[in-house]
Design a protein around this motif. Structure first.
Motif, PDB file in Angstrom:
ATOM      1  N   GLY A  27      13.854  17.552  13.050  1.00 39.77           N
ATOM      2  CA  GLY A  27      12.993  17.529  14.228  1.00 39.77           C
ATOM      3  C   GLY A  27      11.507  17.477  13.945  1.00 39.77           C
ATOM      4  O   GLY A  27      10.694  17.532  14.856  1.00 39.77           O
ATOM      5  N   LYS A  28      11.117  17.355  12.676  1.00 41.42           N
ATOM      6  CA  LYS A  28       9.701  17.287  12.310  1.00 41.42           C
ATOM      7  C   LYS A  28       9.406  15.933  11.680  1.00 41.42           C
ATOM      8  O   LYS A  28      10.221  15.391  10.941  1.00 41.42           O
ATOM      9  CB  LYS A  28       9.344  18.388  11.311  1.00 41.42           C
ATOM     10  CG  LYS A  28       9.507  19.776  11.872  1.00 41.42           C
ATOM     11  CD  LYS A  28       9.178  20.817  10.831  1.00 41.42           C
ATOM     12  CE  LYS A  28       9.446  22.208  11.373  1.00 41.42           C
ATOM     13  NZ  LYS A  28       9.279  23.223  10.348  1.00 41.42           N
ATOM     14  N   LYS A  29       8.217  15.376  11.952  1.00 39.31           N
ATOM     15  CA  LYS A  29       7.798  14.110  11.342  1.00 39.31           C
ATOM     16  C   LYS A  29       6.989  14.395  10.088  1.00 39.31           C
ATOM     17  O   LYS A  29       6.104  15.244  10.096  1.00 39.31           O
ATOM     18  CB  LYS A  29       6.946  13.288  12.304  1.00 39.31           C
ATOM     19  CG  LYS A  29       7.735  12.495  13.291  1.00 39.31           C
ATOM     20  CD  LYS A  29       6.831  11.539  14.043  1.00 39.31           C
ATOM     21  CE  LYS A  29       7.627  10.700  14.997  1.00 39.31           C
ATOM     22  NZ  LYS A  29       6.762   9.807  15.778  1.00 39.31           N
ATOM     23  N   TYR A  30       7.310  13.667   9.021  1.00 37.13           N
ATOM     24  CA  TYR A  30       6.574  13.738   7.759  1.00 37.13           C
ATOM     25  C   TYR A  30       6.004  12.352   7.490  1.00 37.13           C
ATOM     26  O   TYR A  30       6.733  11.364   7.536  1.00 37.13           O
ATOM     27  CB  TYR A  30       7.497  14.185   6.622  1.00 37.13           C
ATOM     28  CG  TYR A  30       8.028  15.583   6.832  1.00 37.13           C
ATOM     29  CD1 TYR A  30       7.323  16.683   6.374  1.00 37.13           C
ATOM     30  CD2 TYR A  30       9.222  15.804   7.519  1.00 37.13           C
ATOM     31  CE1 TYR A  30       7.792  17.972   6.581  1.00 37.13           C
ATOM     32  CE2 TYR A  30       9.693  17.094   7.734  1.00 37.13           C
ATOM     33  CZ  TYR A  30       8.978  18.167   7.262  1.00 37.13           C
ATOM     34  OH  TYR A  30       9.438  19.437   7.475  1.00 37.13           O
ATOM     35  N   TYR A  31       4.702  12.283   7.220  1.00 34.99           N
ATOM     36  CA  TYR A  31       4.018  11.006   7.064  1.00 34.99           C
ATOM     37  C   TYR A  31       3.702  10.721   5.604  1.00 34.99           C
ATOM     38  O   TYR A  31       3.351  11.622   4.849  1.00 34.99           O
ATOM     39  CB  TYR A  31       2.714  10.998   7.870  1.00 34.99           C
ATOM     40  CG  TYR A  31       2.973  10.973   9.352  1.00 34.99           C
ATOM     41  CD1 TYR A  31       3.033   9.776  10.042  1.00 34.99           C
ATOM     42  CD2 TYR A  31       3.181  12.148  10.054  1.00 34.99           C
ATOM     43  CE1 TYR A  31       3.287   9.746  11.400  1.00 34.99           C
ATOM     44  CE2 TYR A  31       3.445  12.128  11.421  1.00 34.99           C
ATOM     45  CZ  TYR A  31       3.492  10.926  12.079  1.00 34.99           C
ATOM     46  OH  TYR A  31       3.755  10.896  13.426  1.00 34.99           O
ATOM     47  N   ALA A  32       3.788   9.439   5.235  1.00 34.78           N
ATOM     48  CA  ALA A  32       3.376   8.989   3.910  1.00 34.78           C
ATOM     49  C   ALA A  32       1.881   8.689   3.980  1.00 34.78           C
ATOM     50  O   ALA A  32       1.438   7.894   4.810  1.00 34.78           O
ATOM     51  CB  ALA A  32       4.150   7.735   3.521  1.00 34.78           C
ATOM     52  N   ILE A  33       1.100   9.353   3.127  1.00 37.87           N
ATOM     53  CA  ILE A  33      -0.348   9.160   3.130  1.00 37.87           C
ATOM     54  C   ILE A  33      -0.773   8.745   1.723  1.00 37.87           C
ATOM     55  O   ILE A  33      -0.598   9.507   0.775  1.00 37.87           O
ATOM     56  CB  ILE A  33      -1.079  10.454   3.541  1.00 37.87           C
ATOM     57  CG1 ILE A  33      -0.580  10.908   4.913  1.00 37.87           C
ATOM     58  CG2 ILE A  33      -2.587  10.232   3.552  1.00 37.87           C
ATOM     59  CD1 ILE A  33      -1.051  12.279   5.309  1.00 37.87           C
ATOM     60  N   PRO A  34      -1.323   7.543   1.577  1.00 38.52           N
ATOM     61  CA  PRO A  34      -1.733   7.097   0.245  1.00 38.52           C
ATOM     62  C   PRO A  34      -2.966   7.841  -0.240  1.00 38.52           C
ATOM     63  O   PRO A  34      -3.713   8.416   0.553  1.00 38.52           O
ATOM     64  CB  PRO A  34      -2.046   5.613   0.460  1.00 38.52           C
ATOM     65  CG  PRO A  34      -2.398   5.508   1.905  1.00 38.52           C
ATOM     66  CD  PRO A  34      -1.596   6.562   2.615  1.00 38.52           C
ATOM     67  N   THR A  35      -3.183   7.822  -1.558  1.00 40.03           N
ATOM     68  CA  THR A  35      -4.376   8.455  -2.116  1.00 40.03           C
ATOM     69  C   THR A  35      -5.580   7.523  -2.035  1.00 40.03           C
ATOM     70  O   THR A  35      -6.710   7.977  -1.961  1.00 40.03           O
ATOM     71  CB  THR A  35      -4.164   8.872  -3.583  1.00 40.03           C
ATOM     72  OG1 THR A  35      -3.758   7.729  -4.331  1.00 40.03           O
ATOM     73  CG2 THR A  35      -3.106   9.954  -3.681  1.00 40.03           C
ATOM     74  N   GLN A  36      -5.320   6.212  -2.074  1.00 37.19           N
ATOM     75  CA  GLN A  36      -6.406   5.243  -1.895  1.00 37.19           C
ATOM     76  C   GLN A  36      -5.860   3.977  -1.260  1.00 37.19           C
ATOM     77  O   GLN A  36      -4.663   3.714  -1.302  1.00 37.19           O
ATOM     78  CB  GLN A  36      -7.144   4.943  -3.198  1.00 37.19           C
ATOM     79  CG  GLN A  36      -6.417   4.082  -4.185  1.00 37.19           C
ATOM     80  CD  GLN A  36      -7.245   3.844  -5.433  1.00 37.19           C
ATOM     81  OE1 GLN A  36      -8.003   4.695  -5.870  1.00 37.19           O
ATOM     82  NE2 GLN A  36      -7.080   2.680  -6.023  1.00 37.19           N
ATOM     83  N   VAL A  37      -6.754   3.210  -0.648  1.00 36.18           N
ATOM     84  CA  VAL A  37      -6.409   1.961   0.025  1.00 36.18           C
ATOM     85  C   VAL A  37      -7.535   0.957  -0.188  1.00 36.18           C
ATOM     86  O   VAL A  37      -8.647   1.322  -0.576  1.00 36.18           O
ATOM     87  CB  VAL A  37      -6.199   2.167   1.545  1.00 36.18           C
ATOM     88  CG1 VAL A  37      -4.976   3.018   1.834  1.00 36.18           C
ATOM     89  CG2 VAL A  37      -7.432   2.763   2.194  1.00 36.18           C
ATOM     90  N   THR A  38      -7.244  -0.295   0.092  1.00 30.78           N
ATOM     91  CA  THR A  38      -8.280  -1.321   0.127  1.00 30.78           C
ATOM     92  C   THR A  38      -8.673  -1.542   1.575  1.00 30.78           C
ATOM     93  O   THR A  38      -7.810  -1.733   2.438  1.00 30.78           O
ATOM     94  CB  THR A  38      -7.793  -2.645  -0.483  1.00 30.78           C
ATOM     95  OG1 THR A  38      -7.478  -2.417  -1.861  1.00 30.78           O
ATOM     96  CG2 THR A  38      -8.847  -3.737  -0.388  1.00 30.78           C
ATOM     97  N   ASP A  64     -14.509  -6.577   0.537  1.00 32.12           N
ATOM     98  CA  ASP A  64     -13.383  -5.686   0.224  1.00 32.12           C
ATOM     99  C   ASP A  64     -13.867  -4.480  -0.579  1.00 32.12           C
ATOM    100  O   ASP A  64     -14.757  -4.608  -1.414  1.00 32.12           O
ATOM    101  CB  ASP A  64     -12.323  -6.418  -0.602  1.00 32.12           C
ATOM    102  CG  ASP A  64     -11.614  -7.514   0.176  1.00 32.12           C
ATOM    103  OD1 ASP A  64     -11.900  -7.701   1.370  1.00 32.12           O
ATOM    104  OD2 ASP A  64     -10.754  -8.189  -0.420  1.00 32.12           O
ATOM    105  N   CYS A  65     -13.266  -3.326  -0.318  1.00 29.69           N
ATOM    106  CA  CYS A  65     -13.625  -2.104  -1.036  1.00 29.69           C
ATOM    107  C   CYS A  65     -12.386  -1.245  -1.225  1.00 29.69           C
ATOM    108  O   CYS A  65     -11.580  -1.104  -0.310  1.00 29.69           O
ATOM    109  CB  CYS A  65     -14.661  -1.322  -0.243  1.00 29.69           C
ATOM    110  SG  CYS A  65     -15.087   0.260  -1.000  1.00 29.69           S
ATOM    111  N   THR A  66     -12.234  -0.678  -2.418  1.00 29.88           N
ATOM    112  CA  THR A  66     -11.173   0.288  -2.667  1.00 29.88           C
ATOM    113  C   THR A  66     -11.750   1.670  -2.423  1.00 29.88           C
ATOM    114  O   THR A  66     -12.767   2.034  -2.999  1.00 29.88           O
ATOM    115  CB  THR A  66     -10.646   0.172  -4.111  1.00 29.88           C
ATOM    116  OG1 THR A  66     -10.136  -1.151  -4.287  1.00 29.88           O
ATOM    117  CG2 THR A  66      -9.544   1.176  -4.371  1.00 29.88           C
ATOM    118  N   CYS A  67     -11.091   2.418  -1.536  1.00 31.86           N
ATOM    119  CA  CYS A  67     -11.601   3.723  -1.116  1.00 31.86           C
ATOM    120  C   CYS A  67     -10.524   4.797  -1.226  1.00 31.86           C
ATOM    121  O   CYS A  67      -9.336   4.518  -1.091  1.00 31.86           O
ATOM    122  CB  CYS A  67     -12.050   3.673   0.343  1.00 31.86           C
ATOM    123  SG  CYS A  67     -13.410   2.551   0.658  1.00 31.86           S
TER     124      CYS A  67
END
Length: 124
Positions: A27-38, A64-67
């Protein structure tokens, strides 16, 4: 003989699709969160307008930037604005890094829609 079952079973033991952005368990949502993105060229950076209680366009990224991803804020959750909190009107990442924006100026980050980023790095 249980190992034979695991070796030949085509499903992962946790059975989550590789492209899933979240999973619901107990009953709980768990999200995938990246450490960095473009953050691609043309992406809109947002800031929280706490008086209007919504994100508003701050600038457009010109290269473009990697953050690094600092935070993940879901729609209808609190987000920090210049003078206080407001309610997020869409899902965002707070990205940190030097972004080149309009008029060749730079900013240290901002909010971006999670659907606008590319090349997520999940660990590291």
């Amino acid at each position: 003989m249980a190992i034979d079952h695991l070796v030949f079973n085509s499903l992962k033991w946790f059975n989550v699709a590789d492209n899933a952005s979240f999973v619901t368990a107990n009953g709980k949502k768990y999200y995938a969160i990246p450490t960095q993105v473009t953050v691609p060229k043309g992406t809109i950076l947002y800031s929280m307008n706490d008086s209007a209680n919504a994100f508003q366009q701050k600038a457009v990224v010109t290269q473009d930037c990697t953050c690094k991803v600092g935070e993940f804020i879901l729609k209808d959750q609190l987000a920090w604005g210049l003078n206080g909190y407001g309610i997020a009107n869409f899902d965002v990442y707070l990205v940190k890094g030097t972004l080149v924006i309009e008029n060749d100026s730079t900013t240290a980050g901002g909010f971006v829609k999670i659907t606008d980023v590319t090349d997520p790095v999940w660990m590291g």
